[in-house]
Each structure stands twice: as structure tokens, then as C-alpha cells.
Write a protein that holds these residues in place. Structure first.
Motif, PDB file in Angstrom:
ATOM      1  N   TYR A  57       2.174   2.842   1.357  1.00 27.81           N
ATOM      2  CA  TYR A  57       3.318   3.468   2.025  1.00 27.81           C
ATOM      3  C   TYR A  57       4.313   4.036   1.006  1.00 27.81           C
ATOM      4  O   TYR A  57       5.439   4.362   1.373  1.00 27.81           O
ATOM      5  N   HIS A  58       3.887   4.165  -0.232  1.00 23.84           N
ATOM      6  CA  HIS A  58       4.767   4.694  -1.278  1.00 23.84           C
ATOM      7  C   HIS A  58       5.118   6.152  -0.969  1.00 23.84           C
ATOM      8  O   HIS A  58       4.241   6.984  -0.734  1.00 23.84           O
ATOM      9  N   GLY A  59       6.394   6.458  -0.950  1.00 28.96           N
ATOM     10  CA  GLY A  59       6.852   7.818  -0.676  1.00 28.96           C
ATOM     11  C   GLY A  59       6.845   8.211   0.782  1.00 28.96           C
ATOM     12  O   GLY A  59       7.062   9.380   1.107  1.00 28.96           O
ATOM     13  N   ALA A  60       6.617   7.252   1.695  1.00 29.94           N
ATOM     14  CA  ALA A  60       6.577   7.576   3.123  1.00 29.94           C
ATOM     15  C   ALA A  60       7.965   7.967   3.615  1.00 29.94           C
ATOM     16  O   ALA A  60       8.991   7.470   3.126  1.00 29.94           O
ATOM     17  N   ASP A  61       7.987   8.877   4.578  1.00 35.00           N
ATOM     18  CA  ASP A  61       9.260   9.292   5.176  1.00 35.00           C
ATOM     19  C   ASP A  61       9.935   8.093   5.833  1.00 35.00           C
ATOM     20  O   ASP A  61       9.293   7.283   6.497  1.00 35.00           O
ATOM     21  N   GLY A  62      11.229   7.985   5.658  1.00 33.49           N
ATOM     22  CA  GLY A  62      11.983   6.888   6.239  1.00 33.49           C
ATOM     23  C   GLY A  62      12.122   5.692   5.319  1.00 33.49           C
ATOM     24  O   GLY A  62      12.895   4.780   5.610  1.00 33.49           O
ATOM     25  N   LEU A  63      11.356   5.667   4.198  1.00 32.01           N
ATOM     26  CA  LEU A  63      11.422   4.538   3.275  1.00 32.01           C
ATOM     27  C   LEU A  63      11.978   4.929   1.906  1.00 32.01           C
ATOM     28  O   LEU A  63      12.095   4.083   1.020  1.00 32.01           O
ATOM     29  N   ARG A  64      12.300   6.203   1.734  1.00 26.79           N
ATOM     30  CA  ARG A  64      12.725   6.666   0.415  1.00 26.79           C
ATOM     31  C   ARG A  64      14.138   6.223   0.065  1.00 26.79           C
ATOM     32  O   ARG A  64      14.516   6.188  -1.105  1.00 26.79           O
ATOM     33  N   ALA A  65      14.928   5.878   1.072  1.00 31.44           N
ATOM     34  CA  ALA A  65      16.299   5.457   0.788  1.00 31.44           C
ATOM     35  C   ALA A  65      16.334   4.179  -0.041  1.00 31.44           C
ATOM     36  O   ALA A  65      17.304   3.924  -0.761  1.00 31.44           O
ATOM     37  N   SER A  96      -1.344  -2.539 -19.093  1.00 34.53           N
ATOM     38  CA  SER A  96      -2.546  -3.313 -19.383  1.00 34.53           C
ATOM     39  C   SER A  96      -3.213  -3.851 -18.117  1.00 34.53           C
ATOM     40  O   SER A  96      -4.383  -4.229 -18.149  1.00 34.53           O
ATOM     41  N   LEU A  97      -2.463  -3.890 -17.010  1.00 34.22           N
ATOM     42  CA  LEU A  97      -3.007  -4.421 -15.754  1.00 34.22           C
ATOM     43  C   LEU A  97      -3.422  -3.319 -14.778  1.00 34.22           C
ATOM     44  O   LEU A  97      -3.913  -3.636 -13.684  1.00 34.22           O
ATOM     45  N   GLU A  98      -3.248  -2.053 -15.123  1.00 34.65           N
ATOM     46  CA  GLU A  98      -3.412  -0.970 -14.143  1.00 34.65           C
ATOM     47  C   GLU A  98      -4.803  -0.980 -13.498  1.00 34.65           C
ATOM     48  O   GLU A  98      -4.923  -0.951 -12.257  1.00 34.65           O
ATOM     49  N   ALA A  99      -5.863  -1.001 -14.320  1.00 37.83           N
ATOM     50  CA  ALA A  99      -7.214  -0.953 -13.747  1.00 37.83           C
ATOM     51  C   ALA A  99      -7.478  -2.158 -12.853  1.00 37.83           C
ATOM     52  O   ALA A  99      -8.081  -2.036 -11.775  1.00 37.83           O
ATOM     53  N   GLN A 100      -7.021  -3.324 -13.273  1.00 36.15           N
ATOM     54  CA  GLN A 100      -7.221  -4.535 -12.473  1.00 36.15           C
ATOM     55  C   GLN A 100      -6.478  -4.448 -11.149  1.00 36.15           C
ATOM     56  O   GLN A 100      -6.988  -4.865 -10.108  1.00 36.15           O
ATOM     57  N   VAL A 101      -5.266  -3.888 -11.173  1.00 36.60           N
ATOM     58  CA  VAL A 101      -4.485  -3.762  -9.935  1.00 36.60           C
ATOM     59  C   VAL A 101      -5.128  -2.755  -8.995  1.00 36.60           C
ATOM     60  O   VAL A 101      -5.237  -3.002  -7.790  1.00 36.60           O
ATOM     61  N   ARG A 102      -5.559  -1.620  -9.536  1.00 33.39           N
ATOM     62  CA  ARG A 102      -6.175  -0.597  -8.671  1.00 33.39           C
ATOM     63  C   ARG A 102      -7.397  -1.151  -7.938  1.00 33.39           C
ATOM     64  O   ARG A 102      -7.650  -0.811  -6.775  1.00 33.39           O
ATOM     65  N   SER A 103      -8.171  -1.990  -8.606  1.00 24.13           N
ATOM     66  CA  SER A 103      -9.385  -2.517  -7.985  1.00 24.13           C
ATOM     67  C   SER A 103      -9.085  -3.512  -6.866  1.00 24.13           C
ATOM     68  O   SER A 103      -9.985  -3.901  -6.133  1.00 24.13           O
ATOM     69  N   CYS A 104      -7.845  -3.944  -6.737  1.00 24.76           N
ATOM     70  CA  CYS A 104      -7.485  -4.890  -5.668  1.00 24.76           C
ATOM     71  C   CYS A 104      -7.300  -4.208  -4.320  1.00 24.76           C
ATOM     72  O   CYS A 104      -7.215  -4.894  -3.298  1.00 24.76           O
ATOM     73  N   TYR A 105      -7.217  -2.883  -4.300  1.00 23.28           N
ATOM     74  CA  TYR A 105      -6.934  -2.168  -3.054  1.00 23.28           C
ATOM     75  C   TYR A 105      -8.238  -1.644  -2.453  1.00 23.28           C
ATOM     76  O   TYR A 105      -9.089  -1.101  -3.163  1.00 23.28           O
ATOM     77  N   SER A 106      -8.378  -1.789  -1.142  1.00 25.71           N
ATOM     78  CA  SER A 106      -9.581  -1.309  -0.469  1.00 25.71           C
ATOM     79  C   SER A 106      -9.658   0.208  -0.463  1.00 25.71           C
ATOM     80  O   SER A 106     -10.748   0.773  -0.411  1.00 25.71           O
ATOM     81  N   GLN A 108      -8.496   3.404  -2.808  1.00 26.97           N
ATOM     82  CA  GLN A 108      -7.989   3.639  -4.142  1.00 26.97           C
ATOM     83  C   GLN A 108      -6.701   4.456  -4.104  1.00 26.97           C
ATOM     84  O   GLN A 108      -6.638   5.508  -3.465  1.00 26.97           O
ATOM     85  N   PRO A 109      -5.641   3.986  -4.783  1.00 25.42           N
ATOM     86  CA  PRO A 109      -4.374   4.745  -4.821  1.00 25.42           C
ATOM     87  C   PRO A 109      -4.565   6.106  -5.475  1.00 25.42           C
ATOM     88  O   PRO A 109      -5.305   6.247  -6.454  1.00 25.42           O
ATOM     89  N   LEU A 110      -3.864   7.125  -4.946  1.00 26.22           N
ATOM     90  CA  LEU A 110      -3.977   8.485  -5.455  1.00 26.22           C
ATOM     91  C   LEU A 110      -2.960   8.781  -6.548  1.00 26.22           C
ATOM     92  O   LEU A 110      -2.963   9.881  -7.106  1.00 26.22           O
ATOM     93  N   LEU A 111      -2.076   7.846  -6.856  1.00 28.06           N
ATOM     94  CA  LEU A 111      -1.055   8.066  -7.866  1.00 28.06           C
ATOM     95  C   LEU A 111      -1.672   8.121  -9.256  1.00 28.06           C
ATOM     96  O   LEU A 111      -2.631   7.401  -9.564  1.00 28.06           O
ATOM     97  N   ASP A 112      -1.102   8.972 -10.125  1.00 29.25           N
ATOM     98  CA  ASP A 112      -1.561   8.994 -11.512  1.00 29.25           C
ATOM     99  C   ASP A 112      -1.018   7.763 -12.247  1.00 29.25           C
ATOM    100  O   ASP A 112      -0.261   6.949 -11.698  1.00 29.25           O
ATOM    101  N   THR A 113      -1.392   7.630 -13.516  1.00 27.60           N
ATOM    102  CA  THR A 113      -1.068   6.408 -14.261  1.00 27.60           C
ATOM    103  C   THR A 113       0.431   6.157 -14.344  1.00 27.60           C
ATOM    104  O   THR A 113       0.909   5.051 -14.045  1.00 27.60           O
TER     105      THR A 113
END
Length: 868
Positions: A57-65, A96-106, A108-113
Motif C-alpha cells: 500500500y506504499h504511495g496509495a491515495d489517502g495514505l500519503r499524509a 544488506s537485508l534488501e534481497a532477504q526482505v523482498r523474498s518475504c513478500y508473495s 514482488q515489490p516494484l520499487l527500485d533499491t
């Protein structure tokens, strides 16, 4: 670079990658998106209202405030860390944790590094600082907003717990602390305070002591998991021993998992006519029906927790703790529990299933309100019913491991004994009704509608082979037929192969049998003629037929070798048998089997596999519409027949059109209650002429390419041009269209696209000459023996249409063609072109004759009137 050096460098790189792969394994997926079929009843309960955590929900409308507040919390947290901690230190730790964190999501996040690391930094620091502030009671407006804590406990609104731990360890490297101090901060365990981080998380959310405290060695996935293991008890229910299926025990035992015996038929435990006894194992009636059967509901005052439900089988008293429901938290905990691959009993899912069975109508809600069991009012009783229905349908319940399986069994036995003792007349009458009409299912709108019909005798006799399977039987209508027995052994092999693909290790044959038993009454109610099979045989048939369909489609899509399909004719024959109207099982049976074996998250893949086998392609329109599918033939139909878009000339709204002849015949046979409607008044003279007659009247036939679909038939009255898409006519087309056409006529309130198309083509192609004309124009591709066979093909299809109201889809086309063919000008022009201008020599002769006639007239004129 030489060839050898290139090969050496590539091999060296691959070797390094292999070493890295052996040294590091990605963690299992722990953060899921809630599938649409679960959240469709209440999507707002699974979505954050104020703050986004994680990428979903990162960047979703209504949550940016809240993003500005996250930066403020990051500043405050760094100020706690002392001079030794800076944002750059935290960023390096998170990179150092980025790859490990990405693999936790069913997903895959579209955000760059950079954006991904920034999100992790802001979200994890926000969580830490939020609870620091609540613990120290620092004045902050966000700490008093309940929506923030609610958003932190949503399944799709999480970041891995080890990210928060890493930042905490980095900070406590300066401040001093431990993993236990982090648990103490979040859980707020009284008596577990430390010097740096005393105790306050869950008491701010729940206001009560946790049931269990997480150990230092527990692998916590995220905050919702921490809440789950702290407040959902881990108990082992009493075992529920029931006899196995009486039929074919040897085969079922071979296919069942070795660590668990094949499980049950409850029906054998209490023989008799009781309606409650005949229900599926693990299913109990709603609260009002239980009350009528002698069960008393009492609020349990001194309960260990909300799951402390008990039933006294001697006195018929069910004690339930007061239910103070927090909707979003409860449904997210259920969704989280369903996402876990665990051997532990799912207490929360069992509780949701139990309460969902007890509360099915507004009367059930009112009863529990009066008994003091429901203490938090909803807007009305219907809202409460919808909520309990939603939590009941939140996941697949395995009744072998259902926490309240023994309680449900005791309730069923009590109700059965009470009925036998107090209502013998009702039992005897119910038994008689079942013997006459078979089991029946009641829905919200009354009796459940039939979805699988017998083809009427008058249509079947015209071409019996088109409506009967040739190789494999599916469902009860052709079960046990002499010519189809050869495939029964193959069905057992396919079921065994399907079980070997299971995603969940706790799934075995016992699980599948119980799920099919829970659906038995609902499945029987789908057939217009009640199956004569006994309960065990019927459940076994559902398992074998459903398993065969799924495994066959999976093998087909994955190009796995199938011995049966090595014969060229088998591929087509099985495909044709799968779309025979009478050779079906309900679609929800296939859905349930697939979800048990592969997980409830794979619905799109399930539809894609079936579409690829039936149609050879995936129709995105079918994937997006989410139509309630009745069976495989219905899926084939909605992928073949588009939503009607030709509205011009329609005589009525589709919902107001009349029933077909088949619908009326079925209504008369099965005494269905169907509202009467007046048929559209279409003049008899609007019968479309034959293709050759239309050609003689000046109509020109052209192949329409490209066309939207096979139904895209158009006529231009200004130019007299009829454009028709290409149609391939083979013997397989005969069977497929016959069954699709028969099925379409069982769908009341629809625009009958195929019926309309068959009427148009059937009127135009009535003789071999008509078929030859369209074949020469490239419209028909004849795969039959001759053009006369094509004419018989369309005659058979046209005779399978109930009556001429089907032409309503092409109403304007009928009107325009008739008006064009009845025009004297168009017919005369057509005769002139056909008789005098059909060859170059006739044209030359007419021109020469016209010249000679002109010269003769000129000569005669000057002879009579000579010039002076």
C-alpha cells in the motif's frame, strides 16, 4: 577476448553463483496479499485507513499524509540513539537485508533499491518510535488515534520482523538492550520490564494480558504474527475417530497419506432418517434450529479466552464466552492463520467456522443477543449475519483438524437423539420426502437452483451420440456405464498423481473425503434428476472425477506425457466428453479440490489451466469478470460466447424475455417455480431466405476479416453486402455446438447469442447449394464429407432451438435483409446482372446489339425524315 577465455569467465561466474546459492537460501514467504475471493465480502477490513507499512500500500491515495509523520518519527528515533547512530548506518544495514526482505513478500515489490530501502527505513523506524512514544507517554496526536494500531495489524500491511529487530539491535548497540527487551516493548508483558525498554504494546490494543509470551528463540514473522502467537491459544483438541468409507477401502488406503488413516463417514455412526445426521461431517445447524432441537445457549462468564466454547451432551447446554468483536483484527488473524503451512490445529479458523455455522440468519443473531453472547451491536442483524458469513468463508476448514470437531460431533449426536425421542413424525415425513425427491438445499432465495440438466428426450433422439460421452464419464448420469468402465482405473492413477502435487503436507485422502462429504448435499441439489448413488459411492465419484479433470488439465498444460492421450483420437474425445451437458460435476467441487491441494491463493492459475485445456487460450475477459461458473461447459460457454452488444432492434430487455421451450419443459417435469413472461411478438414472415435465394435477390456474401467473434454477422442494406466470419464445420463442431446450445437454453434471462446465430445460419443453409455458395465465398470450411452434410449439420442445430424468439439478437438484420430482398429494384437489378452481365461475351453481345439498334434507329429516322 578469446573464445576460451570467454568460456572460462562464464564458467567461473556460474560457479560463484552456485556457491552463493548453496550458502544462502531465501526465507519462506511470510507476507501475503489477501486473495480477492476472501476479501470481496469486506475489502475495507484488509486495507489500511491511515498508515501504510510495507510495499503493498506504499504511495496509495489517502495514505500519503502520514509520510511527513514518518520522517518526523525517524528524526525523533535517531535522537534517542545517541551520537553513534546516524541515518547512513541504518541505511547500510537495510541495504544488506534488501534481497532477504523482498523474498518475504508473495508479490514482488516494484520499487527500485533506493525507494525500497527508504520505505523500510521510514516504516520500521515509525513502528519503533510509535511504541516508544506510547510507552513513555510522550504527547503525540498519533498515539491516541486507534486507526494507527489497527493498521499495524493488517496482513498485507507488514514488514518482516527481522527488519525491526535489526534496527533495534543497531540502536541498542549504543543504548543497551536485547531481543527480549524488544518483545517486552511490543507485547507489554507485565513483570517483564527491562531498564531500557519496559512494557507496553498489546495492552494498548487489547487491554489484557497475553495468553502466551514469545520465547527468545521464536521466529516471529511480523507484528500480526507476534499478536497471533500471544493471544491465540495453542491447544490440542480431543481426537475424533470415525469409520472410513465402506466402499473400496483398499484403494483409498493406498492413496491416503501414510501418517494418517483415511477418515470418515459420520453417517454410519448414527443410522436413521435425521436431517442433521445426513449433513456433512463437522457441520451443525444454525443457532435457531439447534434451539428448536433442544440445545440451550448460555454465556460463559469465567472463560479462559474467547475460544473456550463447550457443550454438555447430557443436558444439551452450549456455553460460549461473550463475543466482543474487533472486525478487522479478527478477519486478518484468520487470513494469516490460513496462510500458514503448519501441522498445528487452527484454533481461530475453527472458531470462525463454528460461529459462522451458528449465525446464518437474523434470527440467529437475535437469539445470541438475548442470551448475552453477542455484546457488541452491529448496525443491524443483517450486518452481523454478513460478518459471520464472511469469517466462515475466510478459508478452507479441514474437519479432521478442526478445533471444535468433537464439539460439533457431540451437538449432532444430541440433536439426533432429541429428534428421535421428541419428533418421530417429522423424521418419518422427512425420510419420505427424501426418498421421493432426494436431498435438497435451501438458499436465501428458496430452493437451490438446478445447474446440471438432462437433455429433453425430443432433442436427444435426433442425435443421441452428441449428448453422451464416448470415453470418460463425469458425474452421476453416466457413472457405471458399460462402455466407459475402462477409464475408471485411470481415474485412480490420476487422483494419486494429483495428491503427489499437494502444496500443503497435511492434506491427504482423509482431508479430501471430508471436504467432499461437506459438499454432498449441495452437489446433489445441482442435478435435475437426483443421483441414485449412495453417500460413499457419490463422494468417491466426486473425488475420482474431480481429480481426473484437474490432473488431466494440469498434464495437458505442462506438456506431461499422458499414456491415454498417445492415441490421436483420445485428445479430442476427452475434450468433447468434458463439455457434454449431462457429463458434468459442479464447478465449486473443482474449486474446492484445487484450493485444498494447491492453496486458496492460486485461483487465477486454476481458471487458466482449465481454459487452456478447453479453449487453447486464456480469455482475459473471463478472468476479469469473475462470473459465478456452474460447471466446465459453462466456463467453455462464457469463453466462447461474448456479452451481447447488439442492442439495436431488440424488442425487450433481456431480463424480460420469455423462457425457452426447454425451460418450460424442465419446469413442467421438475415443478420449478418460474415467473411467467410474455414472449416477444416477432412476425412469422421474418424468416430469413436461403443463401441462394438471397444471392438471387442481389445480396452479396463476403468473408468478414477481421471479426470480433463468430457472432459478428452484419448486413449493409445500402450495398446489399452480408459479411459473415469464418466457421469451421467438423464432426467435433457438431457435438460441441449441440451441447453449448442445449446449455444456453437452460439460462433464463439471457440474450441467447448462440441460439440467434444458429437460427440465422440455419435459415440461410438449408440445402447443399446454400452450403456450396458460402463455402466458395470462404465463409464455411467444410470438414464433413460433402455440402449436403453441412446442410444436415445446420438443420440439426436449428431443430435444437426452442422457438424463433432467439432471433431477437439479430432482429435488425432480419428486418434489413427482408426489406432488401422484397425490393423490386434490387431483384430486377439482380436478375439483369445474373442473366445478361454474368460473362464478358454476354456484355459484348449486348453492347454490339445496342450499337446496331442505335444505328438502325438512326437510319430509319433519316429515311423517314430526309434532310433538305
Amino acid at each position: 577476448m578469446s573464445v576460451m577465455s570467454l568460456e572460462a569467465s562464464v564458467e567461473a561466474r556460474l560457479s560463484d553463483m552456485r556457491v552463493e546459492a548453496q550458502q544462502w537460501r531465501p526465507p519462506p514467504v511470510t507476507i501475503f496479499r489477501v486473495p480477492p475471493f476472501i476479501c470481496k465480502g469486506n475489502p475495507a477490513a484488509y486495507e489500511p485507513r491511515m498508515v501504510s507499512i510495507g510495499p503493498y500500500y506504499h504511495g496509495a491515495d489517502g495514505l500519503r499524509a502520514m509520510e511527513d509523520h514518518k520522517w518526523r518519527y525517524l528524526r525523533d528515533l535517531l535522537s534517542r540513539g545517541g551520537s553513534g547512530v546516524s541515518s547512513s548506518v541504518l541505511i547500510q544495514e537495510l541495504r544488506s537485508l534488501e534481497a532477504q526482505v523482498r523474498s518475504c513478500y508473495s508479490e514482488q515489490p516494484l520499487l527500485d533499491t533506493d525507494n525500497f530501502v527508504r520505505m523500510l527505513l521510514l516504516d520500521s523506524c515509525f513502528i519503533l518510535e510509535f511504541f516508544f512514544k506510547r510507552h513513555t507517554k510522550e504527547p503525540d496526536a498519533l498515539c491516541d488515534v486507534p486507526w494507527v494500531t489497527s493498521d499495524l495489524l493488517l496482513l498485507g500491511n507488514q514488514i518482516p520482523f527481522f527488519v525491526v529487530e535489526k534496527l533495534h539491535d543497531t540502536l541498542t548497540g549504543v543504548q543497551g538492550g536485547s531481543r527480549e527487551s524488544l518483545h517486552s516493548l511490543f507485547l507489554g508483558v507485565q513483570g517483564h520490564a527491562t531498564e531500557s525498554l519496559p512494557n507496553l504494546f498489546l495492552e494498548h490494543i487489547s487491554g489484557k494480558e497475553p495468553i502466551a509470551r514469545p520465547a527468545a528463540t521464536d521466529e516471529i514473522q511480523h507484528l500480526l504474527h507476534l499478536y497471533y502467537i500471544s493471544f491465540v491459544p495453542r491447544r490440542s483438541p480431543p481426537s475424533l475417530d470415525r469409520p472410513a468409507l465402506s466402499e473400496s477401502p483398499d484403494r483409498l488406503a493406498l492413496l491416503a497419506s501414510p501418517d494418517r488413516p483415511a477418515s470418515p463417514s459420520m453417517a454410519a455412526a448414527s443410522p436413521g432418517p435425521s436431517a442433521i445426521r445426513d449433513a456433512a461431517v463437522g457441520v451443525i445447524p444454525p443457532a435457531t434450529e439447534l434451539c428448536e432441537a433442544g440445545v440451550k445457549f448460555v454465556q460463559r462468564s469465567l472463560a479462559r479466552d474467547m475460544f473456550d466454547v463447550s457443550f454438555d451432551g447430557d443436558r444439551g447446554v452450549m456455553k460460549i464466552p461473550a463475543i466482543d468483536i474487533k472486525g478487522p483484527l479478527l478477519v486478518n488473524l484468520i487470513a494469516f492463520e490460513q496462510s500458514q503451512r503448519t501441522e498445528e490445529v487452527r484454533v481461530l479458523s475453527g472458531y470462525a467456522s463454528l460461529m459462522g455455522m451458528l449465525v446464518r440468519t437474523s434470527r440467529d443473531v437475535e437469539l445470541l443477543y438475548r442470551r448475552g453472547i453477542l455484546i457488541k451491536p452491529f448496525a443491524d442483524e443483517e450486518e452481523a449475519v454478513q460478518f459471520f458469513t464472511h469469517i466462515r468463508d475466510g478459508g478452507i476448514t479441514n474437519y479432521d483438524r478442526q478445533f471444535f470437531a468433537v464439539l460439533c460431533e457431540d451437538v449432532r449426536r444430541y440433536c439426533y437423539s432429541w429428534q428421535r425421542k421428541n419428533r418421530p413424525l417429522e423424521d418419518s415425513m422427512s425420510s419420505r420426502l427424501r426418498s421421493v425427491h432426494g436431498p435438497y438445499a435451501e438458499g436465501e432465495g428458496g430452493q437451490q437452483q438446478f445447474t446440471i440438466f438432462r437433455v429433453p428426450f425430443c432433442f436427444r433422439e435426433r442425435n443421441r451420440t452428441a449428448y453422451e460421452p464416448s470415453m470418460v464419464s463425469i458425474g452421476p448420469y453416466f457413472h457405471g456405464s458399460a462402455g466407459l468402465q475402462a477409464m475408471e482405473d485411470l481415474k485412480w492413477e490420476y487422483l494419486n498423481s494429483l495428491l503427489n502435487r499437494k502444496y500443503n503436507p497435511e492434506v491427504n485422502m482423509s482431508t479430501l473425503i471430508q471436504e467432499m462429504r461437506s459438499l454432498e448435499a449441495r452437489v446433489r441439489a445441482c442435478y435435475s434428476e437426483q443421483p441414485a448413488l449412495g453417500s460413499d459411492d457419490f463422494v468417491q465419484m466426486l473425488l475420482l472425477d474431480g481429480g481426473f479433470i484437474l490432473e488431466h488439465c494440469i498434464k495437458w498444460c505442462s506438456c506431461e506425457r499422458e499414456a491415454i492421450c498417445q492415441a490421436g483420437w483420445a485428445t479430442y474425445t476427452i475434450h468433447a466428453d468434458l463439455i457434454v451437458l449431462e457429463n458434468q460435476i459442479p464447478f465449486f467441487v473443482l474449486e474446492r479440490l484445487f484450493s485444498i491441494i494447491f492453496g486458496a491463493w492460486q485461483y487465477e492459475m486454476f481458471i487458466e489451466v482449465l481454459l487452456l485445456r478447453l479453449r487453447g487460450e486464456v480469455d482475459q475477459r473471463v478472468m476479469s469478470e469473475r462470473t459465478e461458473i456452474k460447471h466446465l461447459l459453462h466456463l467453455y460457454y462464457i469463453s466462447m460466447v461474448p456479452t451481447p452488444s447488439r442492442e439495436e432492434g431488440a424488442t425487450q430487455n433481456p431480463a424480460a424475455c420469455s423462457m425457452t421451450f426447454i425451460g418450460k419443459l424442465l419446469q413442467r417435469c421438475y415443478r420449478r417455480t418460474v415467473p411467467r413472461r410474455s414472449p416477444p411478438q416477432i412476425p412469422r414472415k421474418w424468416k430469413l431466405p436461403r443463401a441462394t435465394e438471397m444471392s438471387e435477390a442481389g445480396v452479396t456474401f463476403k468473408l468478414k476479416s477481421p471479426a470480433r467473434d463468430m457472432f459478428d454477422v452484419t448486413f449493409d442494406p445500402a450495398k446489399g453486402i452480408m459479411e459473415i466470419p469464418e466457421l469451421e464445420v467438423y464432426y467435433c463442431t457438431w457435438t460441441e455446438l449441440s451441447n453449448v446450445l442445449a446449455f444456453e437454453q437452460t439460462m433464463e434471462g439471457e440474450k441467447w447469442m448462440l441460439m440467434s446465430y444458429v437460427m440465422v445460419m440455419g435459415h440461410m443453409v438449408r440445402t447443399g447449394e446454400d452450403a456450396e455458395l458460402l463455402r466458395k465465398r470462404g465463409i464455411l470450411v467444410n470438414g464433413l464429407e460433402n455440402d449436403e452434410a453441412v446442410a444436415r449439420f445446420f438443420c440439426h442445430l436449428r431443430n435444437g432451438v426452442s422457438f424463433s424468439s432467439a432471433v431477437m439478437t439479430y432482429n435488425k438484420l432480419y428486418h434489413d435483409v427482408k426489406q432488401y430482398c422484397d425490393s423490386w429494384r434490387h431483384r430486377s437489378r439482380a436478375v439483369l446482372m445474373r442473366d445478361y452481365f454474368d460473362s464478358p461475351w454476354k456484355i459484348i453481345s449486348i453492347v454490339v446489339a445496342a450499337i446496331l439498334l442505335t444505328l438502325t434507329a438512326t437510319q430509319t429516322y433519316f429515311t423517314v425524315f430526309p434532310t433538305k
